[in-house]
Write a protein that holds these residues in place. Structure first.
Motif, PDB file in Angstrom:
ATOM      1  N   PRO A   1     -11.521  -7.937  -5.196  1.00 53.51           N
ATOM      2  CA  PRO A   1     -10.247  -8.663  -5.273  1.00 53.51           C
ATOM      3  C   PRO A   1      -9.893  -9.450  -4.010  1.00 53.51           C
ATOM      4  O   PRO A   1      -9.401 -10.584  -4.099  1.00 53.51           O
ATOM      5  N   MET A   2     -10.145  -8.876  -2.829  1.00 54.55           N
ATOM      6  CA  MET A   2      -9.757  -9.574  -1.600  1.00 54.55           C
ATOM      7  C   MET A   2     -10.591 -10.834  -1.394  1.00 54.55           C
ATOM      8  O   MET A   2     -10.074 -11.883  -1.001  1.00 54.55           O
ATOM      9  N   SER A   3     -11.886 -10.752  -1.665  1.00 49.88           N
ATOM     10  CA  SER A   3     -12.729 -11.952  -1.537  1.00 49.88           C
ATOM     11  C   SER A   3     -12.337 -12.981  -2.594  1.00 49.88           C
ATOM     12  O   SER A   3     -12.354 -14.191  -2.332  1.00 49.88           O
ATOM     13  N   ALA A   4     -11.960 -12.523  -3.784  1.00 53.20           N
ATOM     14  CA  ALA A   4     -11.531 -13.451  -4.831  1.00 53.20           C
ATOM     15  C   ALA A   4     -10.254 -14.177  -4.428  1.00 53.20           C
ATOM     16  O   ALA A   4     -10.072 -15.356  -4.748  1.00 53.20           O
ATOM     17  N   GLY A   5      -9.356 -13.483  -3.722  1.00 53.20           N
ATOM     18  CA  GLY A   5      -8.128 -14.115  -3.270  1.00 53.20           C
ATOM     19  C   GLY A   5      -8.398 -15.282  -2.336  1.00 53.20           C
ATOM     20  O   GLY A   5      -7.790 -16.352  -2.454  1.00 53.20           O
ATOM     21  N   VAL A   6      -9.349 -15.089  -1.421  1.00 49.49           N
ATOM     22  CA  VAL A   6      -9.700 -16.154  -0.475  1.00 49.49           C
ATOM     23  C   VAL A   6     -10.406 -17.300  -1.199  1.00 49.49           C
ATOM     24  O   VAL A   6     -10.086 -18.478  -0.987  1.00 49.49           O
ATOM     25  N   VAL A   7     -11.363 -16.970  -2.061  1.00 50.45           N
ATOM     26  CA  VAL A   7     -12.105 -18.006  -2.782  1.00 50.45           C
ATOM     27  C   VAL A   7     -11.175 -18.809  -3.685  1.00 50.45           C
ATOM     28  O   VAL A   7     -11.283 -20.041  -3.765  1.00 50.45           O
ATOM     29  N   ALA A   8     -10.241 -18.144  -4.348  1.00 51.17           N
ATOM     30  CA  ALA A   8      -9.292 -18.846  -5.209  1.00 51.17           C
ATOM     31  C   ALA A   8      -8.459 -19.839  -4.404  1.00 51.17           C
ATOM     32  O   ALA A   8      -8.211 -20.967  -4.847  1.00 51.17           O
ATOM     33  N   ALA A   9      -8.031 -19.419  -3.208  1.00 53.58           N
ATOM     34  CA  ALA A   9      -7.239 -20.305  -2.357  1.00 53.58           C
ATOM     35  C   ALA A   9      -8.049 -21.530  -1.934  1.00 53.58           C
ATOM     36  O   ALA A   9      -7.544 -22.663  -1.955  1.00 53.58           O
ATOM     37  N   LEU A  10      -9.300 -21.315  -1.560  1.00 53.51           N
ATOM     38  CA  LEU A  10     -10.156 -22.435  -1.148  1.00 53.51           C
ATOM     39  C   LEU A  10     -10.435 -23.379  -2.312  1.00 53.51           C
ATOM     40  O   LEU A  10     -10.399 -24.605  -2.155  1.00 53.51           O
ATOM     41  N   LEU A  11     -10.715 -22.819  -3.474  1.00 53.67           N
ATOM     42  CA  LEU A  11     -10.985 -23.646  -4.651  1.00 53.67           C
ATOM     43  C   LEU A  11      -9.776 -24.495  -5.020  1.00 53.67           C
ATOM     44  O   LEU A  11      -9.900 -25.708  -5.268  1.00 53.67           O
ATOM     45  N   TYR A  12      -8.607 -23.872  -5.054  1.00 49.88           N
ATOM     46  CA  TYR A  12      -7.425 -24.587  -5.509  1.00 49.88           C
ATOM     47  C   TYR A  12      -6.977 -25.637  -4.510  1.00 49.88           C
ATOM     48  O   TYR A  12      -6.635 -26.768  -4.897  1.00 49.88           O
TER      49      TYR A  12
ATOM     50  N   PRO B   1      -5.982  -4.114  -4.932  1.00 53.81           N
ATOM     51  CA  PRO B   1      -6.443  -3.002  -4.085  1.00 53.81           C
ATOM     52  C   PRO B   1      -5.398  -1.916  -3.871  1.00 53.81           C
ATOM     53  O   PRO B   1      -5.738  -0.732  -3.815  1.00 53.81           O
ATOM     54  N   ALA B   2      -4.132  -2.283  -3.772  1.00 50.57           N
ATOM     55  CA  ALA B   2      -3.083  -1.280  -3.566  1.00 50.57           C
ATOM     56  C   ALA B   2      -2.942  -0.394  -4.792  1.00 50.57           C
ATOM     57  O   ALA B   2      -2.777   0.823  -4.678  1.00 50.57           O
ATOM     58  N   ARG B   3      -3.002  -0.983  -5.992  1.00 49.40           N
ATOM     59  CA  ARG B   3      -2.904  -0.210  -7.227  1.00 49.40           C
ATOM     60  C   ARG B   3      -4.035   0.810  -7.314  1.00 49.40           C
ATOM     61  O   ARG B   3      -3.856   1.927  -7.782  1.00 49.40           O
ATOM     62  N   THR B   4      -5.243   0.429  -6.871  1.00 44.98           N
ATOM     63  CA  THR B   4      -6.379   1.349  -6.893  1.00 44.98           C
ATOM     64  C   THR B   4      -6.259   2.403  -5.805  1.00 44.98           C
ATOM     65  O   THR B   4      -6.604   3.571  -6.013  1.00 44.98           O
ATOM     66  N   PHE B   5      -5.749   2.005  -4.649  1.00 44.46           N
ATOM     67  CA  PHE B   5      -5.673   2.909  -3.499  1.00 44.46           C
ATOM     68  C   PHE B   5      -4.664   4.032  -3.711  1.00 44.46           C
ATOM     69  O   PHE B   5      -4.913   5.180  -3.332  1.00 44.46           O
ATOM     70  N   GLY B   6      -3.515   3.725  -4.337  1.00 42.57           N
ATOM     71  CA  GLY B   6      -2.454   4.713  -4.500  1.00 42.57           C
ATOM     72  C   GLY B   6      -2.907   5.993  -5.183  1.00 42.57           C
ATOM     73  O   GLY B   6      -2.868   7.079  -4.594  1.00 42.57           O
ATOM     74  N   PRO B   7      -3.357   5.915  -6.439  1.00 45.31           N
ATOM     75  CA  PRO B   7      -3.797   7.138  -7.116  1.00 45.31           C
ATOM     76  C   PRO B   7      -5.044   7.749  -6.502  1.00 45.31           C
ATOM     77  O   PRO B   7      -5.229   8.967  -6.567  1.00 45.31           O
ATOM     78  N   ALA B   8      -5.897   6.925  -5.888  1.00 46.03           N
ATOM     79  CA  ALA B   8      -7.100   7.460  -5.243  1.00 46.03           C
ATOM     80  C   ALA B   8      -6.732   8.373  -4.078  1.00 46.03           C
ATOM     81  O   ALA B   8      -7.377   9.402  -3.842  1.00 46.03           O
TER      82      ALA B   8
ATOM     83  N   VAL C   1     -15.551  -1.263  -3.947  1.00 47.43           N
ATOM     84  CA  VAL C   1     -15.640  -2.327  -4.953  1.00 47.43           C
ATOM     85  C   VAL C   1     -14.264  -2.918  -5.229  1.00 47.43           C
ATOM     86  O   VAL C   1     -14.110  -4.134  -5.401  1.00 47.43           O
ATOM     87  N   TYR C   2     -13.247  -2.049  -5.251  1.00 40.24           N
ATOM     88  CA  TYR C   2     -11.896  -2.465  -5.621  1.00 40.24           C
ATOM     89  C   TYR C   2     -11.130  -3.102  -4.462  1.00 40.24           C
ATOM     90  O   TYR C   2      -9.985  -3.528  -4.637  1.00 40.24           O
ATOM     91  N   TRP C   3     -11.755  -3.154  -3.299  1.00 30.45           N
ATOM     92  CA  TRP C   3     -11.203  -3.899  -2.166  1.00 30.45           C
ATOM     93  C   TRP C   3     -11.969  -5.195  -1.936  1.00 30.45           C
ATOM     94  O   TRP C   3     -11.372  -6.271  -1.841  1.00 30.45           O
ATOM     95  N   VAL C   4     -13.288  -5.087  -1.881  1.00 31.87           N
ATOM     96  CA  VAL C   4     -14.103  -6.275  -1.577  1.00 31.87           C
ATOM     97  C   VAL C   4     -13.976  -7.321  -2.681  1.00 31.87           C
ATOM     98  O   VAL C   4     -13.793  -8.516  -2.401  1.00 31.87           O
TER      99      VAL C   4
ATOM    100  N   ILE D   1       0.831  -1.205   0.000  1.00 28.45           N
ATOM    101  CA  ILE D   1       0.000   0.000   0.000  1.00 28.45           C
ATOM    102  C   ILE D   1       0.865   1.254   0.000  1.00 28.45           C
ATOM    103  O   ILE D   1       0.631   2.198  -0.773  1.00 28.45           O
ATOM    104  N   LEU D   2       1.888   1.276   0.850  1.00 27.53           N
ATOM    105  CA  LEU D   2       2.782   2.437   0.896  1.00 27.53           C
ATOM    106  C   LEU D   2       3.539   2.595  -0.419  1.00 27.53           C
ATOM    107  O   LEU D   2       3.737   3.718  -0.908  1.00 27.53           O
ATOM    108  N   GLY D   3       3.958   1.492  -1.008  1.00 28.32           N
ATOM    109  CA  GLY D   3       4.648   1.555  -2.296  1.00 28.32           C
ATOM    110  C   GLY D   3       3.743   2.089  -3.392  1.00 28.32           C
ATOM    111  O   GLY D   3       4.193   2.858  -4.260  1.00 28.32           O
TER     112      GLY D   3
END
Length: 255
Positions: free
Chosen positions: A207-218, A184-191, A202-205, A96-98
Motif C-alpha cells: 500500500p505505501m509504495s502504491a500511494g507514492v506511485v499513484a501520486a507520481l502517475l496522477y 497499513p494502519a487497519r492491518t497493524f491494529g488487530p495484528a 506485505v501490508y505495508w510495502v 496507527i494509534l486509532g
C-alpha cells in the motif's frame, strides 16, 4: 513548524485518531461477524461495512482533517505536495494509534466464542503475489482520492461516496486473497492486539509504495500541473503563500 502551534492542526490530528477508531470498530465488527458463515455474502457485508464507514467518516471529518484515515493515502498526498511533512507524520501516528485503539475495543466486546479479530492473512498465495494484490488495490484507491480532491475538477458532494465505493471495490476483489489490507494502519491494529505478524510487511510495502506511485502517475502523467515543482515543494515545509498553505488539508475540504 508554525502550523504545529495552531488549534486547527491538532483538531485535524484528533479527527484522524477518532475517525480511525470508528472506522476500525465498524469494519472489524463486521469482519468477525458470524464465524460459521463462509459464503460470499459475508464478504459483501465486510466490503460494504469498510466502504460505508470510510464514506461516512469522510463526510463527517473531511472539512476538519481531510479524512485520510489511511497512511497510504497520506503518503500519496504528501508525494503530491499537498500537505507538509510534519502534518503527514502526525497524521500517520494518529491513524496507527486509532487503529490499535479501535481494535482493542472490538477485542474487548467480542463474544467469548469468537477468537478472530479480522487479522489480514494471505490465503493460498505467496507473499510476492500478495504484494501485487495489495499494490494494485491500493493504487486504485489512492488514484480515486487524488482525483476527487483535485480542485481542477468539480465532483460536488459525491467525493465521500466515490472514495467509499473505491474501498468497497478493493474489498470485493481482495478479501479472498489477502483479506484486503489497502491500509497499513487497519492491518497493524488487530495484528498488535493478537500479536500476529505473519507476512505483515506485505501490508505495508504494497500500500505505501502504491500511494507514492499513484501520486507520481496522477501528477506527472495523467493530470500534470503547470506549477513548477519548486513552488509545489514549498508546501512540504509549509513555507508557501497563504493560498499554497491552504491545501494542507486538501481532501474533501469543500464537502
Amino acid at each position: 513548524m508554525s502550523e504545529i502551534k495552531t488549534w486547527a492542526f491538532w483538531r485535524a490530528v484528533l479527527a484522524e485518531f477518532l475517525g480511525m477508531i470508528i472506522f476500525i470498530f465498524i469494519g472489524l465488527s463486521a469482519a468477525i461477524g458470524d464465524r460459521n458463515n463462509s459464503f460470499p455474502d459475508q464478504e459483501i457485508k465486510v466490503a460494504l461495512a469498510f466502504g460505508l464507514a470510510i464514506a461516512t467518516s469522510a463526510q463527517c471529518l473531511g472539512h476538519i482533517s481531510g479524512a485520510h484515515l489511511n497512511p497510504a493515502v497520506t503518503l500519496g498526498l504528501l508525494a503530491s505536495c499537498q500537505m507538509s511533512l510534519l502534518r503527514a507524520f502526525f497524521y500517520m501516528i494518529a491513524q496507527i494509534l486509532g487503529a490499535v485503539a479501535g481494535s482493542a475495543v472490538v477485542y474487548g466486546i467480542r463474544p467469548e466464542t469468537t477468537h478472530s479479530l479480522g487479522v489480514n492473512k494471505l490465503n493460498g498465495i505467496s507473499p510476492g503475489q500478495g504484494l501485487g494484490v495489495e499494490f494494485l488495490l491500493t493504487l486504485q484507491l489512492v488514484l480515486c482520492v487524488l482525483t476527487v480532491s483535485d480542485k481542477r475538477r468539480d465532483v460536488g458532494g459525491f467525493a465521500p461516496l466515490a472514495i467509499g465505493l473505491s474501498v468497497v471495490l478493493g474489498h470485493l476483489a481482495g478479501i479472498s486473497f489477502t483479506g484486503c489490507g489497502i491500509n497499513p494502519a487497519r492491518t497493524f491494529g488487530p495484528a498488535v492486539i493478537q500479536e500476529s505478524f505473519n507476512d505483515h510487511w506485505v501490508y505495508w510495502v504494497g500500500p505505501m509504495s502504491a500511494g507514492v506511485v499513484a501520486a507520481l502517475l496522477y501528477n506527472y502523467l495523467l493530470a500534470p500541473r503547470e506549477e513548477p515543482f519548486r513552488e509545489k515543494a514549498r508546501v512540504l515545509f509549509c513555507c508557501g503563500s497563504t493560498q499554497e498553505n491552504g491545501i494542507c488539508e486538501p481532501l474533501l475540504e469543500d464537502v
